[in-house]
Design an enzyme around this catalytic site. Structure first.
Site, short mmCIF file in Angstrom:
data_model
loop_
_atom_site.label_atom_id
_atom_site.label_comp_id
_atom_site.label_asym_id
_atom_site.label_seq_id
_atom_site.Cartn_x
_atom_site.Cartn_y
_atom_site.Cartn_z
NE ARG A 15 -0.15 8.39 4.88
CZ ARG A 15 -0.19 7.54 5.89
NH1 ARG A 15 0.75 7.57 6.81
NH2 ARG A 15 -1.17 6.66 6.00
CD GLU A 73 -2.50 1.41 2.68
OE1 GLU A 73 -2.84 0.39 3.30
OE2 GLU A 73 -2.70 2.57 3.10
CB THR A 83 -2.95 8.34 2.25
OG1 THR A 83 -2.01 7.48 2.88
CG2 THR A 83 -3.20 9.52 3.18
CE LYS A 141 -5.67 1.85 6.71
NZ LYS A 141 -4.48 2.26 5.93
#
Ligand code: 3PG
Length: 208
Positions: A45, A41, A69, A129
């Site tokens: 960011r 993943e 994200t 998640k």
């Protein structure tokens, strides 16, 4: 489109990876694969995250690379255009979830409460998640959710380590955990790929 149940079965740990320098992207992915981890993943960011995502998608075919994200529909579109093979969001809004589901990749939305689990279930997804796993209640909380809602599968992420991962992985509603511990920033910055391979090997061993 699809729910991410199959994504949860690739490896016992989904490394949550943040890369500043795109030159590190392929070596990090190869180091993880060398240790037996077949999924990443990659967080959005950093400014260059999409470049890193594209490099891994193109050059490391034995790794499934997703974008993490995801906060906005625009980011979801950009991630898929860059080659993301699945999408992960830390939480959900109706607009973001609806948009991600209109795209052609599996979606792993973040949830932290029973109401959020129920809202995501209404969209047809049964893989989620659980974030931030530790602060939100840890294994005991997930076990409790499993009583009324046993058919949802979770990838808990947030505050998990090699030492605490087994407490989650033994739950019937947990297929894998997520965590950033496999790719410490200092190791990435120093180009210490051996350390990352060793951390990946330990993490891959959680599944045997
Ligand atoms: C995430 O986005 O899933 C988290 O930042 C990962 O959490 P961790 O750094 O506590 O593993």
């Amino acid at each position: 489109m699809a729910d991410a149940t199959s994504v949860l079965h690739v490896s016992p740990v989904i490394p949550v990876v943040t890369i500043d320098d795109p030159q590190h992207a392929v070596p990090v992915a190869r180091a993880l694969a060398d240790g037996g981890i077949r999924i990443i993943e990659l967080t959005l960011r950093t400014d260059s995250a999409l470049t890193s995502l594209k490099l891994i998608a193109n050059e490391v075919p034995d790794i499934l690379v997703g974008a993490g994200t995801i906060l906005t529909p625009v980011q979801a579109d950009a991630a898929v255009a860059a080659g993301a093979q699945f999408l992960v969001s830390p939480g959900v809004t109706p607009a973001l979830l609806g948009h991600m589901l209109s795209l052609d990749v599996p979606v792993l939305p973040g949830v932290a409460t029973v109401g959020e689990v129920m809202a995501v279930l209404e969209s047809g997804l049964e893989a989620m998640k659980f974030f931030p796993a530790g602060p939100a209640g840890g294994p005991a909380y997930l076990a409790a959710i499993g009583a009324p809602i046993p058919h949802v599968q979770f990838c808990p992420t947030g505050g998990i380590s090699l030492a605490t991962a087994p407490d989650y992985l033994r739950l019937p509603n947990v297929q894998c955990v997520g965590g950033s511990w496999l790719t410490p920033r200092a190791a990435v910055d120093a180009g210490d790929w051996h350390q990352i391979t060793e951390l990946a090997r330990q993490a891959a061993g959680l599944g045997v």
